[in-house]
Enzyme design. Sequence first.
Site, short mmCIF file in Angstrom:
data_model
loop_
_atom_site.label_atom_id
_atom_site.label_comp_id
_atom_site.label_asym_id
_atom_site.label_seq_id
_atom_site.Cartn_x
_atom_site.Cartn_y
_atom_site.Cartn_z
N GLU A 61 -5.38 -8.43 0.73
CA GLU A 61 -6.09 -8.13 1.97
C GLU A 61 -7.56 -7.87 1.66
OE1 GLU A 61 -4.58 -4.98 4.44
OE2 GLU A 61 -2.49 -5.55 4.07
N GLU A 83 0.79 -1.21 0.00
CA GLU A 83 0.00 0.00 0.00
C GLU A 83 0.84 1.28 0.00
OE1 GLU A 83 -4.07 -1.65 2.15
OE2 GLU A 83 -2.80 -0.20 3.23
#
Length: 484
Positions: free
Chosen positions: A385, A178
């Site tokens: 995720e 991320e």
Amino acid sequence: MNRIFPENFLWGCATSAFQVEGAYNEDGKGLSLADVRSMSINPAEEPTKALAKVGDEIADSSVASDHYHHWEEDVRLMHELGLKSYRFSIAWTRIYPNGDDENVNEKGLQFYDNLINRLLEYQIEPIVTLYHFDYPYELQKKYGGWKSRQSISDFERYASTLFQHFKGRVKYWLVNNEQNAMIRRDGYLGIQEKDRRERERLRHLCNHYMYLACAKAIASCHRIDPEAKIAPVMAYCPQFPVDSDPQNVLAAKNADDLYFHYMIDVHCRGEYPGYYLKWLRDNQWDFELTDEDRQTLKDGICDFYAFNYYRSNCAEYCEEDVDPELVERFRVDARSRMLPGICRCVSNPKLEVDERNQWKVDPVGFHIAFRNVYERCHMPLMVCENGYGAPDTLEEGNVIHDPYRIQYLRDHIMQIKAALEEGIPVLGYHVWSFEDVLSTSEGFKKRYGLVYVNRDENDGNLERYKKDSFEWYKNVIASNGEKI
């Protein structure tokens, strides 16, 4: 027979080193910026002095879920769950405690050797993230961390050490987690400048150097272990126009492009899109982009694309005349951030707030995410995720009933089916998280795991208990997605 999910589909779970391992200073491990942020360490103090002040409000990374000492039990539970893959991260400071040490820390390397070897014994594919928010604190002190070009070569050296050591054992690597979220959090970048515009300039400079480090690592992986596959991981939250006003439609497009889609172009095409560079120039946030940099990005194109998804959002046009302090206040909040004259992120008026986790849950947005990402990269996709965070209750008999988590996961797995039916290649799906881990902002108040870790913000015996969602996901895996 269900033929929607491929026979070799990677049904998995995920964690990250600083959120699960604990043992922050054992066996030679050095401090990371994630440790410093989590433990509220004042850089002017010794860590042992500062640690005495923390622990009253939320848990920190010093113990986390204590996976470092419970890894064998944890892997046995993974085997019982039937996992096909386990996505986890290696702590850079376990391998090189100061980030650039002359020699590797053999005890740190041995921990991951043991973990990976045991996973392979159980036929669980290790999917390894090189960098999940935990940059070495000593490199931050030495030269400013990601603000320096030196960070590129130090990261490449660290990555190459792992590629060489685990060659043939790790088939899937993830470079960083991320990046688009990380650059909005100054604590993970070591940015302390007070001037608002200078902070923003530095964030984009760090971002550029992270892209170059990512590309260098990918090229190194291809050179050292040509059989392995490697990709970055993007946080993805599709932005819908709040209504049909053309300005709001354009605002949503701008929000998607400037926060998410430009990353896919850098990682999969090896170049920055023109609209992104113009935005930087218009705000005087641009950086030196050399011919060598351009070639580095071209030489470091990934093999597949990975993303994390939790929810969607809306956007509308934002007026030019907005208080700069208000812009800064909402800088890290994906649901409220704003770019004057371009877009403002707002809550979706068509979705209801989930009372337990306070999100506006949107499974259909997951389907849209697959479409958007694949149409841009045309590479196989991996979900690293997806999960539901909320308080859980440990009841008598050590049982945890979490139908809300099961419902969330079920609804989202159905959207993977839809993507596969449309011909989008999906390599795997990883529930965040395997066990309860340290939330980056809420400690153990917000739990995501399929396995309950018995601790609160201050203490606990760290016993592991299977939640109802554990048994549910076990059946999903065993049936290859047929029994959802």
